[in-house]
Each structure stands twice: as structure tokens, then as C-alpha cells.
Design a protein around this motif. Sequence first.
Motif, PDB file in Angstrom:
ATOM      1  N   VAL A  81       0.861  -1.184   0.000  1.00  0.00           N
ATOM      2  CA  VAL A  81       0.000   0.000   0.000  1.00  0.00           C
ATOM      3  C   VAL A  81       0.896   1.233   0.000  1.00  0.00           C
ATOM      4  O   VAL A  81       1.811   1.357   0.800  1.00  0.00           O
ATOM      5  N   ARG A  82       0.617   2.121  -0.948  1.00  0.00           N
ATOM      6  CA  ARG A  82       1.349   3.381  -1.056  1.00  0.00           C
ATOM      7  C   ARG A  82       0.321   4.513  -1.063  1.00  0.00           C
ATOM      8  O   ARG A  82      -0.222   4.874  -2.102  1.00  0.00           O
ATOM      9  N   ALA A  83       0.052   5.023   0.135  1.00  0.00           N
ATOM     10  CA  ALA A  83      -0.927   6.096   0.283  1.00  0.00           C
ATOM     11  C   ALA A  83      -0.233   7.443   0.181  1.00  0.00           C
ATOM     12  O   ALA A  83       0.823   7.652   0.776  1.00  0.00           O
ATOM     13  N   ALA A  84      -0.848   8.335  -0.559  1.00  0.00           N
ATOM     14  CA  ALA A  84      -0.323   9.688  -0.735  1.00  0.00           C
ATOM     15  C   ALA A  84      -1.321  10.692  -0.171  1.00  0.00           C
ATOM     16  O   ALA A  84      -2.496  10.675  -0.533  1.00  0.00           O
ATOM     17  N   LEU A  85      -0.835  11.542   0.712  1.00  0.00           N
ATOM     18  CA  LEU A  85      -1.641  12.638   1.241  1.00  0.00           C
ATOM     19  C   LEU A  85      -1.686  13.729   0.172  1.00  0.00           C
ATOM     20  O   LEU A  85      -0.651  14.263  -0.224  1.00  0.00           O
ATOM     21  N   CYS A  86      -2.878  14.040  -0.294  1.00  0.00           N
ATOM     22  CA  CYS A  86      -3.027  15.003  -1.395  1.00  0.00           C
ATOM     23  C   CYS A  86      -3.981  16.116  -1.001  1.00  0.00           C
ATOM     24  O   CYS A  86      -5.012  15.871  -0.384  1.00  0.00           O
ATOM     25  N   TRP A  87      -3.619  17.334  -1.379  1.00  0.00           N
ATOM     26  CA  TRP A  87      -4.502  18.470  -1.132  1.00  0.00           C
ATOM     27  C   TRP A  87      -4.701  19.318  -2.387  1.00  0.00           C
ATOM     28  O   TRP A  87      -5.413  20.306  -2.356  1.00  0.00           O
ATOM     29  N   THR A  88      -4.107  18.896  -3.508  1.00  0.00           N
ATOM     30  CA  THR A  88      -4.387  19.513  -4.808  1.00  0.00           C
ATOM     31  C   THR A  88      -4.426  18.412  -5.861  1.00  0.00           C
ATOM     32  O   THR A  88      -3.858  17.329  -5.662  1.00  0.00           O
ATOM     33  N   LYS A  89      -5.052  18.705  -6.979  1.00  0.00           N
ATOM     34  CA  LYS A  89      -5.090  17.699  -8.052  1.00  0.00           C
ATOM     35  C   LYS A  89      -3.703  17.469  -8.640  1.00  0.00           C
ATOM     36  O   LYS A  89      -3.399  16.364  -9.093  1.00  0.00           O
ATOM     37  N   GLU A  90      -2.842  18.475  -8.588  1.00  0.00           N
ATOM     38  CA  GLU A  90      -1.479  18.316  -9.099  1.00  0.00           C
ATOM     39  C   GLU A  90      -0.686  17.319  -8.254  1.00  0.00           C
ATOM     40  O   GLU A  90       0.071  16.500  -8.783  1.00  0.00           O
ATOM     41  N   ILE A  91      -0.872  17.373  -6.943  1.00  0.00           N
ATOM     42  CA  ILE A  91      -0.193  16.415  -6.071  1.00  0.00           C
ATOM     43  C   ILE A  91      -0.755  15.013  -6.301  1.00  0.00           C
ATOM     44  O   ILE A  91      -0.007  14.033  -6.339  1.00  0.00           O
ATOM     45  N   ALA A  92      -2.059  14.910  -6.485  1.00  0.00           N
ATOM     46  CA  ALA A  92      -2.673  13.610  -6.777  1.00  0.00           C
ATOM     47  C   ALA A  92      -2.115  13.025  -8.072  1.00  0.00           C
ATOM     48  O   ALA A  92      -1.818  11.831  -8.154  1.00  0.00           O
ATOM     49  N   GLU A  93      -1.943  13.870  -9.063  1.00  0.00           N
ATOM     50  CA  GLU A  93      -1.395  13.425 -10.351  1.00  0.00           C
ATOM     51  C   GLU A  93       0.045  12.932 -10.192  1.00  0.00           C
ATOM     52  O   GLU A  93       0.411  11.864 -10.685  1.00  0.00           O
ATOM     53  N   LEU A  94       0.860  13.695  -9.488  1.00  0.00           N
ATOM     54  CA  LEU A  94       2.254  13.288  -9.279  1.00  0.00           C
ATOM     55  C   LEU A  94       2.361  12.032  -8.422  1.00  0.00           C
ATOM     56  O   LEU A  94       3.263  11.207  -8.629  1.00  0.00           O
ATOM     57  N   ALA A  95       1.459  11.874  -7.460  1.00  0.00           N
ATOM     58  CA  ALA A  95       1.473  10.674  -6.623  1.00  0.00           C
ATOM     59  C   ALA A  95       1.286   9.421  -7.475  1.00  0.00           C
ATOM     60  O   ALA A  95       1.905   8.387  -7.214  1.00  0.00           O
ATOM     61  N   ARG A  96       0.448   9.512  -8.477  1.00  0.00           N
ATOM     62  CA  ARG A  96       0.242   8.375  -9.381  1.00  0.00           C
ATOM     63  C   ARG A  96       1.405   8.252 -10.371  1.00  0.00           C
ATOM     64  O   ARG A  96       1.958   7.172 -10.560  1.00  0.00           O
ATOM     65  N   GLN A  97       1.785   9.362 -11.022  1.00  0.00           N
ATOM     66  CA  GLN A  97       2.820   9.322 -12.051  1.00  0.00           C
ATOM     67  C   GLN A  97       4.167   8.868 -11.513  1.00  0.00           C
ATOM     68  O   GLN A  97       4.835   8.047 -12.131  1.00  0.00           O
ATOM     69  N   HIS A  98       4.580   9.398 -10.385  1.00  0.00           N
ATOM     70  CA  HIS A  98       5.932   9.187  -9.888  1.00  0.00           C
ATOM     71  C   HIS A  98       6.040   8.144  -8.782  1.00  0.00           C
ATOM     72  O   HIS A  98       7.108   7.551  -8.609  1.00  0.00           O
ATOM     73  N   ASN A  99       4.966   7.958  -8.008  1.00  0.00           N
ATOM     74  CA  ASN A  99       5.041   7.077  -6.844  1.00  0.00           C
ATOM     75  C   ASN A  99       4.170   5.834  -6.953  1.00  0.00           C
ATOM     76  O   ASN A  99       4.169   5.014  -6.049  1.00  0.00           O
ATOM     77  N   ASP A 100       3.411   5.720  -8.035  1.00  0.00           N
ATOM     78  CA  ASP A 100       2.486   4.602  -8.215  1.00  0.00           C
ATOM     79  C   ASP A 100       1.607   4.425  -6.978  1.00  0.00           C
ATOM     80  O   ASP A 100       1.336   3.308  -6.531  1.00  0.00           O
TER      81      ASP A 100
END
Length: 143
Positions: A81-100
Motif C-alpha cells: 500500500v502506497r498512500a499519498a496525502l493530497c490536497w491539490t489535483k497536481e499532487i494527486a497526479e504526481l502521486a500516481r505518475q511518480h510514486n504509483d
Amino acid sequence: MKISIGNDHAGPEYKKAIVEFLQSKGHEIFNHGTDTFESVDYPDFGHPVAYDVESKKAHFGIVICGSGNGIAMTVNKHNGVRAALCWTKEIAELARQHNDANVISIPARFTSIPQAVEMVNTFLNTAFEGGRHANRVDKINCI
């Protein structure tokens, strides 16, 4: 797509809006969150989401608490499990693109419901880039 969602007392309205959005797109939802504003313990709702993702019952997870931190810490205790704390759509996008990232953690006290829905939409529709990032993700998973 199968998506697991969990929230504490800070997120019932967020969960409701996100679930309605996801169901309108044809996704299957596993709902582990509370529907009330009575104080509850976020691990009780985060662990079931993490189990769903860890066991591959769900493709992705969504967790919501006041700051997004406690529930993210909870789900990140699970293998794979790789959970990313996101508070903008840009961070959500990078969490998927770079951190899977396979779980998005939303801070209900610091985002609006429309922002949260937009982040979830971005998160679910962004692919992992792989390449140089794959080695880094492998290093996250090595322990």
C-alpha cells in the motif's frame, strides 16, 4: 474498477460526494467509512481499505480524515500500500505518475468537497510513468 473507501467523522459528506461521483462512472465501491459525525477512530476505517488494496480486492483506495495524516499513516503500514496525502489535483497526479500510489488520502479539514472529487478523478485517471520512477517504487516496497 473496484475502489475501497474509508473515512472517520471528519469525512462523511466527502465520502458521500465521492461515492456518488464514482458510482456515476460505473465503479464498484467498498464502503468502510462512517456516516456520522460522532467521534470515531480512523484506524478502524483505514485498515479495511488497506486490506482491500493489499489483497487486490480493490484496485485503489480512498481514505479521508481531518488532516489526512493519521489515516494515511495507518494504511501505509500494510504491504504494497502506497498512500499519498493530497490536497491539490497536481499532487494527486504526481502521486500516481511518480510514486504509483494506490491510495489517496484526503484532508477533509483542508480541502473542499469539489476539490476532493477533482483529486479523486485525477488520481484514478493518471497512469504510473514507470521508467526511472519504477526503481524508486521498488525501493519503497523492499522492506
